[in-house]
Every structure is written in structure tokens, then in C-alpha cells.
Design a protein around this motif. Structure first.
Motif, PDB file in Angstrom:
ATOM      1  N   GLN A   1      91.518  13.613  46.031  1.00  0.00           N
ATOM      2  CA  GLN A   1      90.599  14.494  46.729  1.00  0.00           C
ATOM      3  C   GLN A   1      91.176  15.876  47.029  1.00  0.00           C
ATOM      4  O   GLN A   1      90.476  16.739  47.555  1.00  0.00           O
ATOM      5  CB  GLN A   1      90.141  13.817  48.027  1.00  0.00           C
ATOM      6  CG  GLN A   1      89.269  12.589  47.762  1.00  0.00           C
ATOM      7  CD  GLN A   1      89.043  11.735  49.001  1.00  0.00           C
ATOM      8  OE1 GLN A   1      89.641  11.956  50.052  1.00  0.00           O
ATOM      9  NE2 GLN A   1      88.174  10.734  48.877  1.00  0.00           N
ATOM     10  N   GLN A   2      92.455  16.104  46.703  1.00  0.00           N
ATOM     11  CA  GLN A   2      93.016  17.434  46.944  1.00  0.00           C
ATOM     12  C   GLN A   2      92.343  18.441  46.010  1.00  0.00           C
ATOM     13  O   GLN A   2      91.814  18.082  44.959  1.00  0.00           O
ATOM     14  CB  GLN A   2      94.536  17.434  46.792  1.00  0.00           C
ATOM     15  CG  GLN A   2      95.073  16.844  45.507  1.00  0.00           C
ATOM     16  CD  GLN A   2      95.140  17.830  44.361  1.00  0.00           C
ATOM     17  OE1 GLN A   2      95.265  19.026  44.586  1.00  0.00           O
ATOM     18  NE2 GLN A   2      95.038  17.352  43.135  1.00  0.00           N
ATOM     19  N   GLN A   3      92.371  19.706  46.385  1.00  0.00           N
ATOM     20  CA  GLN A   3      91.560  20.733  45.731  1.00  0.00           C
ATOM     21  C   GLN A   3      92.326  21.579  44.701  1.00  0.00           C
ATOM     22  O   GLN A   3      91.839  22.608  44.272  1.00  0.00           O
ATOM     23  CB  GLN A   3      90.985  21.672  46.808  1.00  0.00           C
ATOM     24  CG  GLN A   3      90.137  20.964  47.850  1.00  0.00           C
ATOM     25  CD  GLN A   3      88.937  20.267  47.236  1.00  0.00           C
ATOM     26  OE1 GLN A   3      88.210  20.851  46.444  1.00  0.00           O
ATOM     27  NE2 GLN A   3      88.731  18.999  47.612  1.00  0.00           N
ATOM     28  N   GLN A   4      93.522  21.151  44.313  1.00  0.00           N
ATOM     29  CA  GLN A   4      94.346  21.962  43.419  1.00  0.00           C
ATOM     30  C   GLN A   4      94.252  21.518  41.967  1.00  0.00           C
ATOM     31  O   GLN A   4      95.158  21.741  41.181  1.00  0.00           O
ATOM     32  CB  GLN A   4      95.814  21.899  43.882  1.00  0.00           C
ATOM     33  CG  GLN A   4      96.040  22.345  45.309  1.00  0.00           C
ATOM     34  CD  GLN A   4      95.564  23.763  45.547  1.00  0.00           C
ATOM     35  OE1 GLN A   4      95.831  24.646  44.724  1.00  0.00           O
ATOM     36  NE2 GLN A   4      94.875  23.996  46.650  1.00  0.00           N
ATOM     37  N   GLY A   5      93.138  20.930  41.600  1.00  0.00           N
ATOM     38  CA  GLY A   5      93.033  20.382  40.257  1.00  0.00           C
ATOM     39  C   GLY A   5      93.782  19.066  40.174  1.00  0.00           C
ATOM     40  O   GLY A   5      94.401  18.612  41.131  1.00  0.00           O
ATOM     41  N   ARG A   6      93.714  18.424  39.036  1.00  0.00           N
ATOM     42  CA  ARG A   6      94.388  17.143  38.869  1.00  0.00           C
ATOM     43  C   ARG A   6      95.174  17.144  37.568  1.00  0.00           C
ATOM     44  O   ARG A   6      94.769  17.756  36.577  1.00  0.00           O
ATOM     45  CB  ARG A   6      93.381  15.995  38.856  1.00  0.00           C
ATOM     46  CG  ARG A   6      92.552  15.913  40.127  1.00  0.00           C
ATOM     47  CD  ARG A   6      91.683  14.665  40.126  1.00  0.00           C
ATOM     48  NE  ARG A   6      90.735  14.714  41.239  1.00  0.00           N
ATOM     49  CZ  ARG A   6      89.455  15.046  41.141  1.00  0.00           C
ATOM     50  NH1 ARG A   6      88.971  15.380  39.949  1.00  0.00           N
ATOM     51  NH2 ARG A   6      88.681  15.051  42.197  1.00  0.00           N
ATOM     52  N   PRO A   7      96.290  16.415  37.544  1.00  0.00           N
ATOM     53  CA  PRO A   7      97.088  16.343  36.317  1.00  0.00           C
ATOM     54  C   PRO A   7      96.473  15.382  35.308  1.00  0.00           C
ATOM     55  O   PRO A   7      95.528  14.658  35.599  1.00  0.00           O
ATOM     56  CB  PRO A   7      98.438  15.814  36.830  1.00  0.00           C
ATOM     57  CG  PRO A   7      98.065  14.982  38.026  1.00  0.00           C
ATOM     58  CD  PRO A   7      96.904  15.696  38.664  1.00  0.00           C
ATOM     59  N   ASP A   8      97.037  15.369  34.101  1.00  0.00           N
ATOM     60  CA  ASP A   8      96.580  14.460  33.057  1.00  0.00           C
ATOM     61  C   ASP A   8      96.971  13.018  33.352  1.00  0.00           C
ATOM     62  O   ASP A   8      96.307  12.083  32.885  1.00  0.00           O
ATOM     63  CB  ASP A   8      97.192  14.846  31.705  1.00  0.00           C
ATOM     64  CG  ASP A   8      96.788  16.231  31.245  1.00  0.00           C
ATOM     65  OD1 ASP A   8      95.682  16.664  31.598  1.00  0.00           O
ATOM     66  OD2 ASP A   8      97.590  16.877  30.538  1.00  0.00           O
TER      67      ASP A   8
END
Length: 246
Positions: free
Chosen positions: A141-148
Motif C-alpha cells: 500500500q505504500q505510494q512509491q511504486g512497487r518492484p518487480d
């Protein structure tokens, strides 16, 4: 791992010591270990690494090879960024260079994998499934994008993370790749097989018993310290390797 642990034992009591043939321990025994060795009581350490083992130990490999293997594997599947769910023990002084986030960064950056601090949430203290669930929810749910891809540092946290994955309606590996560390035989609550780096506890115990049997027979084991490497078990929560990767 506390030095206070040995003080809770009565192994040096004369009534105990005269009956004691050998000791298996998951914890360093510090000064007590030295006293037991002086009394010719063999000690075999069964632990997570070979630090403070004394003369003999059968242990799993350290954290660094785990992160190296996990990162190498994720690179082979085409991942270009990676996160981490991990923990810091409450009563264990852990050198910074052995922390999960530091190890992940040191293994990822030379291989071209991006990792951000926002992608590496952790808990401080004892771990359980609920904390694994909360950790994955916070990660997702964090707003910094998500990794692969995401690495889960152990199977207890991973059980909770799997519940969060199901709660959120995610599909692995379509939405994110996941790899974890686990002990052999641990079942994870997901309908697909989970990619893992697996530690064989059965082999560890077998080798520890063999080592103790040698010591009790008056022999010197061929190897005083044995490290059990983690084995990659490819599951369905990561993408197939690139064809060009051996």
C-alpha cells in the motif's frame, strides 16, 4: 543468543555433569561451553551460522549467500527491481553489515537491480504470521511504486504475506514475483508452489548426530564445522528463467 542463556542451565551441577555424555545446543554456551569441554563433554552446535559455535557445529549458511542466490535467481527471471520483507531480532545485537536491507542492497546494485528503502519494510522483535501479513500490506500500500519482485526473509513471515496476497486478490507472479527462505517440509498457504531457498533441517540433524556419535566414540570428526547450503526450489510464484540463462 543472549549470554544470559547459559546461566539458566544447570549442566555444570555435579549431579548433572557426571551423567552428561554430550550436548546439542542451538545457542552459544560461552564460558559454560569452555567448562563443559574441560570436563570432556562434547558439544555440537546446531544453529543458523558458524559464529561462536565452539569446536563443533552443523549450521545453515549465513544470510549473505541467501541474498546472493535470491538476487541471482530473480535476475535470471527478468526482474529489474526488488523489495524485501524482513525482521530485526529484539535481543540480538546484529552487525549492520549483516542486516537484510544492507545485504540486499550490496547484492542487488552490482547486478543492476533497483531497490528502495520504501520497498524494504521490517519488524523489530519476534516474528509471527500476523506480522508477516501486516508487513506485506504495508509494503503493497505504500505510494512509491512497487518492484518487480519481493524477497521474504523467512517462512513465518511468508505465511502471513501469503494471507495478505490472497486478501488483496493478487496473482503471483503476474502482479509481483515472490521468493522466500524456508525450512524443508514447511507448507505455505498458497494454491501455487512457492519459490524458495530451502534449508534441509533433516540433513542438519542427521549430520549433527553423526558428529556426536564420532565424538562419543573417541574419534575426531573429519569436519569439525559443516555448513548446510540452501537449495533453490523453483515454484510458481516467480517467472520462468530466460532461455539464455543456464
Amino acid at each position: 543468543h543472549s549470554k544470559d542463556f547459559a546461566g539458566t542451565l544447570d549442566l555444570l551441577d555435579s549431579a548433572v555433569l557426571c551423567r552428561l555424555r554430550g550436548v546439542f545446543t542451538f545457542h552459544p554456551l560461552f564460558e559454560m561451553g569452555s567448562e563443559l569441554e574441560k570436563a570432556d563433554v562434547p558439544i555440537v552446535r546446531i544453529g543458523e551460522n558458524l559464529h561462536d559455535t565452539g569446536k563443533y557445529g552443523v549450521c545453515s549458511e549465513t544470510s549473505q549467500p541467501f541474498y546472493s542466490k535470491a538476487v541471482n535467481y530473480l535476475c535470471s527471471t527478468g526482474a529489474r527491481s526488488v523489495g524485501l520483507l524482513w525482521s530485526i531480532p529484539l535481543h540480538h545485537e546484529q552487525p549492520k553489515e549483516n542486516r537484510g536491507d544492507v545485504l540486499l542492497v550490496s547484492e542487488s546494485l552490482p547486478r543492476g537491480l533497483q531497490c528502495r528503502s520504501e520497498w524494504m519494510p521490517y519488524i523489530h522483535g519476534n516474528i509471527d504470521e500476523q506480522k508477516g501479513y501486516e508487513l506485506f500490506m504495508r509494503f503493497w500500500q505504500q505510494q512509491q511504486g512497487r518492484p518487480d519482485a519481493v524477497i521474504v526473509a523467512d517462512d513465518v513471515l511468508c505465511k502471513g504475506a501469503m494471507r495478505a496476497v490472497l486478501h488483496l486478490g493478487l496473482d503471483l507472479p503476474r502482479d509481483i514475483q515472490l521468493i522466500t527462505a524456508s525450512n524443508r517440509g514447511i507448507e505455505l498457504p498458497y494454491h501455487k508452489s512457492v519459490t524458495r531457498l530451502e534449508h534441509d533441517t533433516h540433513e542438519q540433524v542427521r549430520l549433527a548426530v553423526e558428529m556426536m556419535a564420532e565424538l562419543l566414540s573417541g574419534n575426531t570428526p573429519a569436519n569439525s564445522h559443516i555448513t548446510i547450503p540452501k537449495k533453490l526450489i523453483e515454484g510458481q510464484t516467480t517467472k520462468p528463467k530466460h532461455d539464455t540463462v543456464g
